[in-house]
Write a protein that holds these residues in place. Structure first.
Motif, mmCIF file in Angstrom:
data_model
loop_
_atom_site.group_PDB
_atom_site.id
_atom_site.type_symbol
_atom_site.label_atom_id
_atom_site.label_comp_id
_atom_site.label_asym_id
_atom_site.label_seq_id
_atom_site.Cartn_x
_atom_site.Cartn_y
_atom_site.Cartn_z
ATOM 1 N N THR A 119 0.854 -1.192 0.000
ATOM 2 C CA THR A 119 0.000 0.000 0.000
ATOM 3 C C THR A 119 0.875 1.221 0.000
ATOM 4 N N GLN A 120 0.293 2.338 -0.391
ATOM 5 C CA GLN A 120 1.052 3.581 -0.401
ATOM 6 C C GLN A 120 1.246 4.056 1.028
ATOM 7 N N SER A 121 2.359 4.597 1.246
ATOM 8 C CA SER A 121 2.654 5.106 2.579
ATOM 9 C C SER A 121 2.416 6.603 2.600
ATOM 10 N N THR A 122 1.444 7.034 3.379
ATOM 11 C CA THR A 122 1.151 8.462 3.540
ATOM 12 C C THR A 122 1.398 8.804 4.990
ATOM 13 N N GLN A 123 2.648 8.772 5.331
ATOM 14 C CA GLN A 123 2.992 9.004 6.722
ATOM 15 C C GLN A 123 3.278 10.480 6.910
ATOM 16 N N VAL A 124 2.603 11.076 7.884
ATOM 17 C CA VAL A 124 2.793 12.475 8.214
ATOM 18 C C VAL A 124 3.487 12.502 9.556
ATOM 19 N N SER A 125 4.414 13.377 9.685
ATOM 20 C CA SER A 125 5.150 13.422 10.945
ATOM 21 C C SER A 125 4.223 13.800 12.091
ATOM 22 N N GLN A 126 4.573 13.320 13.267
ATOM 23 C CA GLN A 126 3.756 13.539 14.466
ATOM 24 C C GLN A 126 3.661 15.024 14.785
ATOM 25 N N SER A 127 4.682 15.778 14.552
ATOM 26 C CA SER A 127 4.671 17.196 14.899
ATOM 27 C C SER A 127 3.734 17.980 13.984
ATOM 28 N N SER A 128 3.647 17.605 12.683
ATOM 29 C CA SER A 128 2.734 18.327 11.787
ATOM 30 C C SER A 128 1.283 17.999 12.092
ATOM 31 N N LYS A 129 1.002 16.764 12.570
ATOM 32 C CA LYS A 129 -0.356 16.415 12.980
ATOM 33 C C LYS A 129 -0.769 17.263 14.169
ATOM 34 N N THR A 130 0.097 17.404 15.120
ATOM 35 C CA THR A 130 -0.189 18.173 16.325
ATOM 36 C C THR A 130 -0.387 19.633 15.975
ATOM 37 N N GLN A 131 0.453 20.157 15.098
ATOM 38 C CA GLN A 131 0.321 21.564 14.729
ATOM 39 C C GLN A 131 -0.972 21.796 13.951
ATOM 40 N N GLY A 132 -1.371 20.879 13.089
ATOM 41 C CA GLY A 132 -2.606 21.034 12.332
ATOM 42 C C GLY A 132 -3.814 21.043 13.251
ATOM 43 N N PHE A 133 -3.848 20.131 14.191
ATOM 44 C CA PHE A 133 -4.955 20.087 15.140
ATOM 45 C C PHE A 133 -4.954 21.314 16.035
ATOM 46 N N GLU A 134 -3.751 21.694 16.462
ATOM 47 C CA GLU A 134 -3.625 22.853 17.337
ATOM 48 C C GLU A 134 -4.120 24.115 16.639
ATOM 49 N N SER A 135 -3.765 24.292 15.396
ATOM 50 C CA SER A 135 -4.184 25.494 14.669
ATOM 51 C C SER A 135 -5.700 25.502 14.446
ATOM 52 N N LEU A 136 -6.279 24.343 14.153
ATOM 53 C CA LEU A 136 -7.738 24.272 13.996
ATOM 54 C C LEU A 136 -8.453 24.567 15.305
ATOM 55 N N LEU A 137 -7.931 24.020 16.389
ATOM 56 C CA LEU A 137 -8.527 24.256 17.697
ATOM 57 C C LEU A 137 -8.436 25.721 18.080
ATOM 58 N N ASN A 138 -7.285 26.323 17.878
ATOM 59 C CA ASN A 138 -7.115 27.738 18.204
ATOM 60 C C ASN A 138 -8.025 28.617 17.351
ATOM 61 N N SER A 139 -8.160 28.276 16.084
ATOM 62 C CA SER A 139 -9.034 29.036 15.193
ATOM 63 C C SER A 139 -10.489 28.964 15.656
#
Length: 150
Positions: free
Chosen positions: A16-36
């Motif tokens: 399968t294709q590997s779509t691995q996103v780093s743990q830090s970018s996941k946290t920043q994406g969630f954090e920015s959505l939450l803050n918004s």
């Protein structure tokens, strides 16, 4: 027991294709959505965006007065009496077919008399007409029940 912070990353399945996103970018994406979302909520609480809402117009209601109701019921009862009279003179209509009409007349007359009690002294002429119409309907009902038309 496994600690929530020590959860291991998901291993990719071979083929399968590997779509691995780093743990830090996941946290920043969630954090920015939450803050918004929190900022928007805070702005709404402070009332900065309430000017954007417009007034919702109320629907126009057709409010009937008691006089209008009594007038409508009197007109309906007079129409029913006229229909009853024409059927009574029709030789092809049997008396057993007229009985449901008379039951309706009696019910409508009782309802009209009840509504007439709600009228004020200013509507005395309407009270007289409505009462006279209701009494006529009740009289016809009693004559029919008594057997005057046999």
């Amino acid at each position: 027991m496994t600690s929530i912070n020590n959860i291991q990353g998901i291993t990719p399945i071979p083929g399968t294709q590997s779509t691995q996103v780093s743990q830090s970018s996941k946290t920043q994406g969630f954090e920015s959505l939450l803050n918004s979302a929190l900022e928007k909520t805070q702005e709404l609480k402070e009332g900065t965006k309430t000017g954007e809402l417009s007034e919702i117009p109320a629907l126009e209601f057709d409010i009937q007065t008691v006089s209008d109701i009594v007038t409508d019921k009197t007109d309906k009862l007079l129409t029913s009496l006229e229909s009853y009279a024409s059927q009574l003179h029709d030789t092809s209509v049997f008396l057993k077919d007229i009985e449901p009409i008379l039951e309706g007349l009696n019910t409508d007359a009782a309802s009209l008399l009840e509504e007439t009690l709600s009228l004020g002294e200013d509507d005395q002429e309407l009270i007289d007409i409505a009462t006279s119409t209701a009494i006529t309907a009740k009289t016809e009902y009693l004559k029919f029940q008594r057997g005057d038309y046999l």
